[in-house]
Design a protein around this motif. Structure first.
Motif, PDB file in Angstrom:
ATOM      1  N   ASP A  57      48.997  41.036  53.176  1.00  0.00           N
ATOM      2  CA  ASP A  57      49.541  42.314  53.620  1.00  0.00           C
ATOM      3  C   ASP A  57      48.378  43.286  53.841  1.00  0.00           C
ATOM      4  O   ASP A  57      47.737  43.717  52.872  1.00  0.00           O
ATOM      5  N   PRO A  58      48.071  43.645  55.084  1.00  0.00           N
ATOM      6  CA  PRO A  58      46.933  44.537  55.355  1.00  0.00           C
ATOM      7  C   PRO A  58      47.157  45.957  54.852  1.00  0.00           C
ATOM      8  O   PRO A  58      46.216  46.746  54.787  1.00  0.00           O
ATOM      9  N   ASN A  59      48.395  46.294  54.477  1.00  0.00           N
ATOM     10  CA  ASN A  59      48.700  47.647  54.003  1.00  0.00           C
ATOM     11  C   ASN A  59      48.515  47.813  52.500  1.00  0.00           C
ATOM     12  O   ASN A  59      48.689  48.917  51.969  1.00  0.00           O
ATOM     13  N   VAL A  60      48.196  46.724  51.808  1.00  0.00           N
ATOM     14  CA  VAL A  60      47.943  46.786  50.362  1.00  0.00           C
ATOM     15  C   VAL A  60      46.481  46.430  50.128  1.00  0.00           C
ATOM     16  O   VAL A  60      46.104  45.259  50.230  1.00  0.00           O
ATOM     17  N   PRO A  61      45.633  47.415  49.842  1.00  0.00           N
ATOM     18  CA  PRO A  61      44.184  47.173  49.745  1.00  0.00           C
ATOM     19  C   PRO A  61      43.745  46.554  48.422  1.00  0.00           C
ATOM     20  O   PRO A  61      42.964  47.129  47.679  1.00  0.00           O
ATOM     21  N   SER A  62      44.264  45.386  48.129  1.00  0.00           N
ATOM     22  CA  SER A  62      43.838  44.657  46.933  1.00  0.00           C
ATOM     23  C   SER A  62      44.049  43.168  47.155  1.00  0.00           C
ATOM     24  O   SER A  62      45.145  42.740  47.539  1.00  0.00           O
ATOM     25  N   SER A  63      43.006  42.405  46.910  1.00  0.00           N
ATOM     26  CA  SER A  63      43.116  40.960  47.111  1.00  0.00           C
ATOM     27  C   SER A  63      43.999  40.296  46.066  1.00  0.00           C
ATOM     28  O   SER A  63      44.370  39.132  46.217  1.00  0.00           O
ATOM     29  N   THR A  64      44.346  41.031  44.984  1.00  0.00           N
ATOM     30  CA  THR A  64      45.178  40.446  43.942  1.00  0.00           C
ATOM     31  C   THR A  64      46.665  40.799  44.099  1.00  0.00           C
ATOM     32  O   THR A  64      47.443  40.637  43.163  1.00  0.00           O
ATOM     33  N   ASN A  65      47.063  41.247  45.269  1.00  0.00           N
ATOM     34  CA  ASN A  65      48.471  41.519  45.549  1.00  0.00           C
ATOM     35  C   ASN A  65      49.257  40.207  45.452  1.00  0.00           C
ATOM     36  O   ASN A  65      49.061  39.309  46.269  1.00  0.00           O
ATOM     37  N   ALA A  88      50.729  35.591  50.790  1.00  0.00           N
ATOM     38  CA  ALA A  88      51.068  34.172  50.881  1.00  0.00           C
ATOM     39  C   ALA A  88      49.838  33.279  50.830  1.00  0.00           C
ATOM     40  O   ALA A  88      49.948  32.085  50.555  1.00  0.00           O
ATOM     41  N   ARG A  89      48.658  33.844  51.112  1.00  0.00           N
ATOM     42  CA  ARG A  89      47.471  32.984  51.110  1.00  0.00           C
ATOM     43  C   ARG A  89      47.108  32.616  49.675  1.00  0.00           C
ATOM     44  O   ARG A  89      47.138  33.443  48.765  1.00  0.00           O
ATOM     45  N   LEU A 115      40.191  43.577  52.954  1.00  0.00           N
ATOM     46  CA  LEU A 115      40.614  42.205  53.192  1.00  0.00           C
ATOM     47  C   LEU A 115      40.402  41.817  54.648  1.00  0.00           C
ATOM     48  O   LEU A 115      40.621  42.621  55.555  1.00  0.00           O
ATOM     49  N   SER A 116      39.990  40.578  54.859  1.00  0.00           N
ATOM     50  CA  SER A 116      39.780  40.070  56.209  1.00  0.00           C
ATOM     51  C   SER A 116      40.014  38.574  56.214  1.00  0.00           C
ATOM     52  O   SER A 116      39.713  37.887  55.231  1.00  0.00           O
ATOM     53  N   GLU A 128      34.722  39.983  55.175  1.00  0.00           N
ATOM     54  CA  GLU A 128      35.236  40.484  53.911  1.00  0.00           C
ATOM     55  C   GLU A 128      34.095  40.805  52.945  1.00  0.00           C
ATOM     56  O   GLU A 128      34.105  41.829  52.263  1.00  0.00           O
ATOM     57  N   ILE A 129      33.103  39.940  52.894  1.00  0.00           N
ATOM     58  CA  ILE A 129      31.962  40.172  52.006  1.00  0.00           C
ATOM     59  C   ILE A 129      31.218  41.446  52.393  1.00  0.00           C
ATOM     60  O   ILE A 129      30.878  42.277  51.551  1.00  0.00           O
ATOM     61  N   SER A 130      30.974  41.618  53.701  1.00  0.00           N
ATOM     62  CA  SER A 130      30.200  42.776  54.158  1.00  0.00           C
ATOM     63  C   SER A 130      30.947  44.081  53.969  1.00  0.00           C
ATOM     64  O   SER A 130      30.329  45.151  53.931  1.00  0.00           O
ATOM     65  N   GLY A 131      32.270  44.020  53.812  1.00  0.00           N
ATOM     66  CA  GLY A 131      33.066  45.243  53.698  1.00  0.00           C
ATOM     67  C   GLY A 131      33.377  45.656  52.286  1.00  0.00           C
ATOM     68  O   GLY A 131      34.157  46.585  52.085  1.00  0.00           O
ATOM     69  N   ASN A 132      32.810  44.981  51.287  1.00  0.00           N
ATOM     70  CA  ASN A 132      33.115  45.306  49.893  1.00  0.00           C
ATOM     71  C   ASN A 132      31.842  45.495  49.078  1.00  0.00           C
ATOM     72  O   ASN A 132      30.823  44.839  49.331  1.00  0.00           O
TER      73      ASN A 132
END
Length: 478
Positions: A167-175, A179-180, A230-231, A237-241
């Motif tokens: 979900d691109p609207n939830v800025p957390s990879s632990t959401n 589904a991924r 998230l990307s 993704e690495i470059s953006g965090n």
């Protein structure tokens, strides 16, 4: 034609020479061909890259003992070694799953190279799903269709390996609604009815029903493990965090204490904000969800692949390089270290390798796996690059003495063959999932306490109903 069958021939003849063995010694080798398919025939249609959706591969990403001769083998996010779309890191809509195996370990015939013969049988393939809806990518701008599996129903929403399924609207990879899912570690609950699985996308730690594959619980992990940008492309993704786990290097290993009360996960690589060579161990109280963090410093490998419990406070950690069969190179570093969390400092409120390294848990080398295998004549080019799964297994009797067993298994990346270049000549060889079984006793690993698991089936000697032959991988039947 000869090249494709070179590896089995080598494995059949590699023990001719007499060698000196360590106290912890190799007693059996088994394999599952990379060309087989699993029991989830409803997923057999080709994935985006053309690979069958039920390719039986990658099953050494995680390995868990389930009692008797039964083991749970874990594939990761699916076949992505075939390039087709770099915008999603070549990931596919492979539905994540685990494989239930019967690993029959029996005494070998007189004169055999090793004292035991390992024969794998596949007995079940549960798919992983959620009763609550999950977020899937639309494929827009990526040249792909929707990432939602066609098998989804109103009440069954499958987890998949495709990297844009978030979900691109939830800025957390632990959401937990993403589904991924990229499974990497697995352990069986004490009652034998469920499994715990850790992953790299979140990182996540989920509990699933062992029979149906339904998600039962999502554990809340420390926020510093997550990334906020998230990307579907890992490099982006690495470059953006500036903090959180490195893409594709999340919670690679998972242990459960023998008392069944605590999960112990370990990150593959240092967090972005930590840097250096110190990774984090996270303990999770299964009943309360309470977490603690500890530091572990890499010694020989480029990352950690697995952790398994020796007892309630000591653990084995698998450090490895990415060299060997599958990488067309020579394996060098695949080492098991013993650690003890007793008295270790909680580092939950600390960051930076300079702060973490001085309080890292102490470690001692238990087994140099590369040395142990080369001692038996296995060429370093034929040792699998990704030895990722560790599990203690059933006891065996050797020369009248009872020995414990340790299984080490590889992830073959779902590829049936690999290239080995010798003398400038590239030869295609088989690239199976391989099981290496080592025997040890209490003097080799003092304090070892096997996990007590309620048997899932009353047929402890085989775990199969009478007349059910399963899928016999060492023969020609399926």
């Amino acid at each position: 034609m000869l090249g494709k069958h070179l590896l089995p021939l080598l494995l059949a003849s590699l023990f001719a020479a007499s060698t000196a063995h360590a106290a912890i010694d190799l007693i059996a080798i088994g394999s599952v061909s990379g060309s087989y398919e699993d029991f989830a025939i409803e997923t057999a249609g080709p994935l985006e890259n053309g690979v069958p959706g039920n390719r039986l591969g990658g099953i050494g990403s995680g390995l868990a003992y389930a009692g008797c001769n039964t083991f749970i083998a874990l594939p990761d996010r699916g076949p992505n070694a075939t390039p087709y779309n770099s915008a999603v890191d070549n990931t596919t809509s492979y539905i994540t799953r685990f494989q239930t195996l019967n690993l029959s370990l029996a005494p070998s015939d007189p004169g055999s190279a090793l004292p035991f013969t390992l024969t794998p049988f596949l007995t079940a393939t549960p798919l992983l799903w959620s009763r609550t809806p999950l977020s899937y990518g639309t494929g827009a701008g990526l040249g792909l269709d929707s990432g939602a599996p066609a098998l989804n129903t109103q009440h069954i929403h499958y987890f998949t390996g495709r990297s844009d399924n978030f979900d691109p609207n939830v800025p957390s990879s632990t959401n937990p609604n993403n589904a991924r899912f990229d499974p990497e570690g697995i352990r069986v609950s004490r009652d034998g009815k469920s499994v715990f699985i850790s992953d790299e996308y979140g990182p996540y730690v989920y509990q699933f029903d062992r029979t149906t594959g339904r998600r039962l619980k999502a554990f809340t992990l420390p926020s510093e493990l997550a990334v906020t940008n998230l990307s579907p492309a890992g490099d982006t993704e690495i470059s953006g965090n500036t903090s959180g786990r490195v893409a594709n290097k999340g919670m690679e290993g998972l242990a459960i204490t023998p008392d069944g009360k605590t999960l112990v996960g370990i990150m593959q690589a240092p967090l972005i904000q930590d840097g250096g060579k110190t990774v984090r161990i996270v303990t999770i109280d299964i009943a309360t969800g309470t977490t603690h963090e500890y530091a572990y410093t890499l010694t020989t490998g480029s990352g950690v692949s697995e952790i398994v419990a020796v007892n309630n406070h000591e653990f084995l950690v698998d450090e490895r390089d990415g060299k060997g069969l599958g990488d067309d190179s020579k394996a060098a570093a695949k080492t098991l270290y013993k650690i003890d969390l007793t008295g270790a400092q909680d580092v939950s409120n600390m960051s930076g390798s300079a702060n973490l390294a001085p309080v890292a848990v102490s470690k001692t080398q238990l087994l140099d796996v590369v040395q142990a295998l080369t001692d038996h004549g296995i060429d370093v080019r034929h040792i699998p690059a990704k030895l990722e799964g560790l599990a203690f297994g059933q006891d065996v009797v050797i020369h009248g003495a009872t020995k414990h067993t340790l299984y080490v298994v590889n992830d073959n990346d779902f590829t049936a063959t690999a290239t080995v270049t010798v003398g400038g000549v590239a030869v295609a060889v088989d690239n199976p999932n391989q099981f290496f079984v080592f025997a040890f006793d209490s003097t080799d690993l003092p304090g070892f306490v096997p996990q007590q698991i309620k048997a899932f089936s009353p047929l402890c000697s085989d775990d199969r109903e009478e007349g059910d032959e399963g899928e016999h991988f060492n023969g020609h039947s399926r």
